[in-house]
Structure formats: C-alpha cells, structure tokens
Design an enzyme around this catalytic site. Structure first.
Site, PDB file in Angstrom:
ATOM      1  N   ILE A 138      -3.461  -5.721  -2.984  1.00 35.16           N
ATOM      2  CA  ILE A 138      -4.832  -5.257  -2.756  1.00 35.16           C
ATOM      3  C   ILE A 138      -4.735  -3.894  -2.088  1.00 35.16           C
ATOM      4  O   ILE A 138      -4.018  -3.722  -1.101  1.00 35.16           O
ATOM      5  CB  ILE A 138      -5.634  -6.233  -1.869  1.00 35.16           C
ATOM      6  CG1 ILE A 138      -5.813  -7.568  -2.588  1.00 35.16           C
ATOM      7  CG2 ILE A 138      -7.012  -5.642  -1.525  1.00 35.16           C
ATOM      8  CD1 ILE A 138      -6.556  -8.626  -1.796  1.00 35.16           C
ATOM      9  N   GLU A 139      -5.443  -2.932  -2.661  1.00 36.43           N
ATOM     10  CA  GLU A 139      -5.467  -1.585  -2.096  1.00 36.43           C
ATOM     11  C   GLU A 139      -6.721  -1.513  -1.215  1.00 36.43           C
ATOM     12  O   GLU A 139      -7.843  -1.605  -1.724  1.00 36.43           O
ATOM     13  CB  GLU A 139      -5.537  -0.581  -3.254  1.00 36.43           C
ATOM     14  CG  GLU A 139      -5.441   0.863  -2.873  1.00 36.43           C
ATOM     15  CD  GLU A 139      -5.468   1.774  -4.122  1.00 36.43           C
ATOM     16  OE1 GLU A 139      -6.084   1.402  -5.132  1.00 36.43           O
ATOM     17  OE2 GLU A 139      -4.872   2.858  -4.058  1.00 36.43           O
ATOM     18  N   VAL A 140      -6.525  -1.396   0.074  1.00 32.57           N
ATOM     19  CA  VAL A 140      -7.667  -1.308   0.988  1.00 32.57           C
ATOM     20  C   VAL A 140      -7.975   0.165   1.200  1.00 32.57           C
ATOM     21  O   VAL A 140      -7.090   0.956   1.540  1.00 32.57           O
ATOM     22  CB  VAL A 140      -7.358  -2.000   2.330  1.00 32.57           C
ATOM     23  CG1 VAL A 140      -8.470  -1.741   3.344  1.00 32.57           C
ATOM     24  CG2 VAL A 140      -7.169  -3.501   2.113  1.00 32.57           C
ATOM     25  N   THR A 159      -3.828   4.150  -6.429  1.00 35.92           N
ATOM     26  CA  THR A 159      -3.300   3.558  -7.672  1.00 35.92           C
ATOM     27  C   THR A 159      -4.004   4.077  -8.925  1.00 35.92           C
ATOM     28  O   THR A 159      -3.343   4.466  -9.891  1.00 35.92           O
ATOM     29  CB  THR A 159      -3.384   2.014  -7.631  1.00 35.92           C
ATOM     30  OG1 THR A 159      -4.723   1.641  -7.364  1.00 35.92           O
ATOM     31  CG2 THR A 159      -2.451   1.441  -6.590  1.00 35.92           C
TER      32      THR A 159
END
Ligand code: NAI
Length: 712
Positions: A475-477, A513
């Site tokens: 998960i990209e926060v 990303t």
C-alpha cells in the site's frame, strides 16, 4: 534453514544474554523430558549461532538423561521457531562460513534425529524454515489448532534452499511430489492442511498441546518415515524410474517459471534428487554447498535484501510520522472492484467494516464479491472456514452513510473522477467524527487536489492499493504537504494491520508507483511509434524478468484508466502524452475485456491489433537498440528522480514499491539496488539514448554522481 525473522535487524545489536536460548528440562514423573526453545532477545525464536549451540547442549543433556521420551517445545506464547536469523547472511559473510553454519545446524538436527527415545515437536506457532526443520528431525509433530500456526519451508522465497536437512527429511516424510511442491512454492500450511499433507501427525486444541505431546512422547514407538501416505507417493519417492520422471517434470516446470533467473528452486530439486539417489549424507552435503553458493550469489543477496527491507519496513514506515490512532472501525465508500477488495482485506485483519455504494444493488454486488473472495481464500487454506464466516460477518453495507459515525478511518474507492471524489468527501465531513481519517484510493490524482474544497483537508491522505487487493502486498500511503502527521501515521498503521507493506510517499501526479510505471509505459508507446512491434516490446520485457509486458498490462488495466494516469503524469513532467491510447479508445478498443486494445482477444488467443500500426503511421526510427534495457533504465531514472525530489523518503521504499507494487524483477532487488549494481551500464545507456532520442532520457544527476544508494 533460513526463513525471515522480523527481528533479525534488532538481533544484531543485542549483547548475548546470560540466559540460554534453549534449556533442557529433566523428565517429569511420566518419564518425559523437554527441550524448551526461548531465545531471550527475540520474540519469534529466530535461530542464531547461540541458539544452535544451546540446542546442541540441550540435546547432549537429553541423551545423557535418557528419558522415556522428549518434547521439543517453545517457551514463547503462540511462537514456535520462525526460521533462522537473517543477520547470519549479512553482506560480506564469506561463502565458507555460511556453508559451515548450515553443516553445523545439520549436525545438531542429526543428533536430535538419532536420539534413542521418542521425540515430539509441540508446534504452537509459526514453524518456518529452520523451525520446521527442527520439527522434521523429531519422530512426531503435533500442532495447535490456532490461526497463527503455520508450517513451511520458505527459503526459496529468499533465493535460498532449506539447509538444515529440510530437502532430505520432508520428501522422506510426505513423499517426493508433495515435498517438492512445498519447497518450490515456499507454501505455508495451516494446521489442518499440514495434517492432510502428513507434515504433522495430529492437530489439537492449543490448551492441550503440551499434554498431547507429552502423551505421545511417553507412548509412541520410534518409527521410520515411509515416504508418503499413499503407494503412489512412495513409488514416486523410492522407485528410481518413477522418481526420475517426477524430478524431470519438476525441473522443466521450474525452468519454464523461473526462466533460469532464480537458481534456488533448481538447486533444491538437485539436493532432493541427490539425497534420494545417494543417501542422506550426500543429500545434506549438496544442501550445504548449494546454500553457501546461493547465499553469496547476486540473486540470493537481492532477494534476501528485499525480505530484510520488508521486515524492517514494519517499523521504518512509521518513522518520522505522528502517532497512529487506534482503528477498530473502517468505512469504505464505493464497493466496486477495488472497494470490495479493500473491505475484504480490512475484515480479514479483524477490523469491522461499514460500506457504502450508490444503491442497494451495488452494495449487494460488493458484499457478494467479499463473500466470494473470503470463501476462495478459505478453500486455498489462507485461513480456516470458521475464520471465513467471522470475516464475512464483520462487513455490512448500505446505500447511505448510516453507521459511519463510529468510523476511525474511511477509505474512498469511488470512480477516478475528481468531482465525484470531492463530493464524497463533502458528504463524509457531515457525518464523521473530527478525528476520523479519510483516505483516498486514487491511482494518480493528487490528494491535495481532491482535498481542496474540504473543511478539514489536513485529515485527508492517500492510500493507494494495488489490484487484486487480496494478492498484492503493497500500500502506497500518500502524505500531502499539509497533512496531519497523526492522520498519516494512522493510515500507515491501518496498512500494516491489513498485513501489507506500507511505503510513505509525497503527493503529486502519480505519486511514486504510478509515476514511474506511467513514465516507462509512455516510453513503450514512443518505441511503438519508432517502429518496435507490440510483441517485440512485451516479449523483451517478460524475458528480462517483468511479469507482463507494458502493452499487455495496459490492456489488462484498461486503456481509459492507463491513459488517464499517463496523461496526468506526462502533464506534470512536461512531456507529450501519448496519443495512441486515446486514438484506440475512440475506436472502441478499451482493454482486454472491453473490445481489445493493443491486442485482439479471441478466447485464449491473443494477436497484436493491426489498427495500432495503422494509427501510428510509418515507423520513425526502425530497429532501435535493446528494448528491455531502454524501458527498465527509464523506470530506474524516474525512480531516482522521485528520490531526488523527495517524493520518496528512501531508496529502500523505492525498491519495495517497485517490486511489491509493480513487479520490477525481484531478482534485481529493485531499481535502486539494480542502479548500485549496474550504475555504469545504466548511466552510459541513458546518455546514449538521450543523445539519440531526447533529453527526457538523460540520467539524473544523482545517478551520474555514482554515489551508491545503499551502503552494502
Ligand atoms: P469501480 O468502478 O469498480 O468501482 C467504483 C465504485 O464506486 C462503484 O461500485 C460505484 O457504484 C461506486 N460509486 C461511484 N460514485 C459513488 C458515490 N458517490 N458514492 C458511493 N459509491 C460510489 O472502480 P475501481 O476499479 O474499483 O476503482 C476505484 C478507485 O480505485 C479509482 O479511483 C481508481 O483509480 C482506484 N484504483 C484502481 C485500481 C484498479 O486496478 N482498478 C488500482 C488502484 C486504484
């Protein structure tokens, strides 16, 4: 014998404790003695040199005491032995030392296996890698029926092989076919599956585990493993022609899957084969030699580094952020493809979920997807059926925001449209408590833009999930400039609670990303226009080690979604957005399941779409150089630019994001590790490309500077 321990980093700095890691407890009145593994400085009992030495001493004490039976138990609650301490493999350790460590662990376990009385492993938690190898050296294995109990030989995931007898004892216990499957897939089995596979002999309630083990140790007779439960398994294990056939099949399947880039699976097959053909000693010798070679090889080091980064990230992700608030209730708005996956992941990790979609039909569809995902996971053994029912029971939904007042965190996953997302946030602000965090799951829209009209924009962050959510580990926060530090920390903590690896990145078009991926895909479009064919581009990339080619990926994601992300990123970078995608969309080519795209799909057959070339016109620069290098270098260059601009906090997060989120070839360790290893080649390649094809390809200053991103 190596498997990840979450504490391997910390363990390095710890001074040896006075208390031993393993103790021998003399026989009770029933005549059964115990060996208790309880490493004082490590919560998961990772095997280090000290633990091995103490274990050897405990076995010697047991031999001298000659009890009627012996139980090998853990002194920790819900933890058996989660594998070897990865710090054993720190960069710079010579191959001969690594091989020696394997041989000494093999000797200790041979001594355990040779004890003249019955030995029983009482497995009360993860028994992975070396942990399972300890249990395999016992006569009997009893496992507690608890959700945290898992058994597996997970070494190939690290680019290594089991090296404390695992490649020898597992096939002798459960037969060659099942053993190869477990070793080559690095699969972790639940207690019930382990029982079915014959890896454990009995599964009991956790409260009676120790007693059950003591009973077996006092009662059982010593026995030899039989090579599997069925005649077919035993034939495949011990009848040479049948075994040769099974091994040949395993080798060719492995070669097809790894394309010769991952040496560990083949080495594991060889060690198994040698052991069954020439005996245990020869097998152990092959195991130890391969282990040493693999551990110092480039692939083994890259994969081990990735696992260490992943483990370290559980703590590192929260560094420099605020204090996470506790989360029990999660709201999800938009129960479509992503929303239902996110809801299911949240419920699987024990959170209560309230979901909202536009109408009852959309909610019902989402809830049924959640049920399906959960029962499928139970069928695959991810968790037991009872747990599946509990997970499904944690999710409710409706067409309005009823039930959102108690939410600690709300994740919106509505259409990728800024007006819709802003409207949803406005509605949420009416009902949420002031401390609730709002996270947007957008692929590319800047969070600050989404939050612009919000009353309290500081509690709005991004949580970029990857599809399919239940499979993808990242998960990209996203942390917008004005975000409340506690809100960001809460999103990170939620990601970790969902069992994912979280990276924290700066706000901006495509974040990290989507930005690197879109930049690389944009370059693929340019190469198409220059004259490379669709198939040549995709084939070059899969041969290089990417899971799918960029054009096939666009078809799978959908041309509208990919095109939108590409445009957002291109605009921000000041480069031309590729026109080919919108031209295809205008003609109805919207993706694999939407009329085709770069390819046409006829059942399972896929052929390049001839319209692409017609739309692009005549090639402009036919026969350009190495396709895969040009695209991969473009990716690396953009990743470095993200670090330079502060979108990324660290090269480690860049590597994790690329490998776990985008499928950057894991054997290279990630774009930054790859840049360190191939700096010269990448810089010269990019300089040459920039000269021939334009400044966008020029290597960034920090790539040129030749300062390594990692110290080792
Ligand atoms: P989807 O179309 O499957 O789901 C969107 C859902 O939101 C639908 O069920 C729709 O009824 C609902 N919805 C729309 N407006 C709403 C409103 N005002 N209130 C309540 N519900 C509403 O789309 P998908 O693929 O799930 O994408 C959702 C978001 O996730 C998008 O922002 C997308 O960019 C992002 N995303 C998508 C990925 C993918 O691979 N599909 C990957 C990562 C992020």
């Amino acid at each position: 014998m190596i498997a990840p321990s979450p504490t391997s980093e910390k363990a390095i700095a710890v001074t040896p404790s006075a208390r031993p890691s393993v103790t021998f407890v003399p026989a009770d009145p029933s005549g059964v003695a115990r060996i208790v593994i309880d490493r004082p400085d490590d919560p998961v009992n990772a095997i280090d040199v000290r633990l091995m030495e103490d274990f050897a001493a405990a076995i010697a004490a047991a031999r001298a005491a000659a009890p009627r039976g012996l139980v090998i138990a853990s002194g920790k609650k819900n933890q058996y032995v989660a594998g070897a301490d990865l710090s054993l493999l720190r960069g710079g350790t010579p191959q001969s030392d690594i091989e020696k460590a394997s041989r000494s662990m093999q000797r200790v376990l041979n001594d355990l296996a040779a004890l003249p009385f019955v030995t029983v492993a009482a497995i009360n938690g993860p028994a992975l890698g070396g942990g399972l190898e300890i249990a395999l050296a016992c006569d009997t294995r009893i496992a507690a029926d608890a959700p945290n109990v898992r058994v597996g030989l997970t070494e190939t995931r690290l680019g290594l092989i089991p090296a404390a007898g695992g490649t020898q004892r597992l096939p002798r216990l459960i037969g060659l076919p099942r053993a190869l499957d477990m070793i080559l897939t690095a699969r972790q089995l639940t207690p019930k599956r382990a029982l079915r596979a014959g890896v454990v002999d009995e599964v009991v309630h956790p409260a009676v585990l120790l007693q059950a083990a003591i009973d077996h140790a006092g009662r059982d007779k010593k026995r030899k493993p039989r090579g599997g439960a069925t005649a077919v398994e035993r034939v495949a294990t011990y009848f040479a022609p049948a075994r040769a056939f099974a091994l040949r099949q395993a080798r060719s399947r492995t070669l097809a899957e790894t394309r010769d880039r991952y040496p560990a699976p083949l080495a594991a097959i060889d060690a198994v084969a040698i052991g069954l053909a020439k005996g245990m000693d020869a097998g152990l010798d092959a195991e130890a030699r391969s282990f040493g070679e693999l551990a110092v090889g480039e692939t083994g080091r890259s994969l081990t580094a990735l696992v260490m980064l992943t483990l370290r990230q559980r703590k590192a992700a929260l560094e420099g952020l605020g204090k996470p608030r506790s989360i029990a209730n999660v709201g999800i708005v938009g129960l479509g493809f992503m929303g239902s996956g996110i809801a299911q992941a949240a419920a699987s990790s024990g959170l209560r979920v309230r979901a909202r979609d536009r109408d009852a039909a959309a909610v019902a569809k989402g809830l049924s997807t959640i049920r399906e995902l959960t029962t499928d996971a139970a069928k695959k053994g991810v968790f037991e059926r009872r747990e599946a029912a509990r997970i499904i029971g944690r999710v409710t939904g409706g067409p309005d925001l009823a039930g959102f007042r108690t939410a600690d965190l709300v994740i919106e996953a509505v259409f990728e449209d800024i007006a819709t997302k802003r409207r949803v946030i406005g509605e949420l602000e009416q009902v949420l408590r002031p401390e609730a965090v709002i996270a947007s799951n957008t692929s590319a829209l800047p969070i600050a833009e989404i939050a612009r009209e919000a009353r309290s924009p500081e509690r709005i962050v991004g949580m970029h999930f990857f599809s399919p959510v239940h499979k993808m580990p990242l998960i990209e926060v996203i942390r917008p400039a004005g975000a409340d530090a506690d809100a960001v920390a809460t999103a990170v903590a939620a990601a970790i609670a969902m069992g994912k690896t979280a990276i924290v990145v700066g706000d901006g078009p495509g974040f990290y990303t989507t930005r690197v991926l879109s930049t690389m895909i944009g370059e693929a479009f340019t190469m198409l226009a220059e004259g490379d064919s669709i198939e040549a581009i995709d084939r070059a990339m899969t041969e290089f080690g990417w899971p799918v080619g960029p054009l096939q990926l666009v078809d799978e994601v959908g041309l509208e979604v990919a095109g939108h992300a590409g445009e957002t990123v291109a605009k921000a970078r000041g480069i031309a957005a590729p026109a080919i995608v919108s031209a295809l969309v205008a003609e109805g080519f919207k993706g694999k399941h939407k009329g085709g795209g770069f390819y046409r799909y006829d059942g399972r057959r896929r052929t390049p779409n001839p319209r692409v070339r017609e739309l692009l016109g005549a090639p402009t620069h036919p026969g350009a150089g190495d396709i895969a290098e040009r695209l991969t270098f473009t990716f690396v260059n953009e990743a470095v630019r993200c670090l330079d601009e502060g979108v990324l906090r660290s090269p480690g997060e860049g590597d994790l994001g690329a490998v776990l989120g985008l499928g950057f070839p894991p054997f290279l360790g990630g774009p930054f590790r790859y840049a360190d290893a191939q700096r010269q080649r990448i810089v010269t390649g990019l300089e040459r490309l920039a000269g021939a094809r334009g400044d966008r390809l020029a290597p960034t200053e920090s790539l040129r500077s030749r300062r390594p991103f990692f110290s080792l």
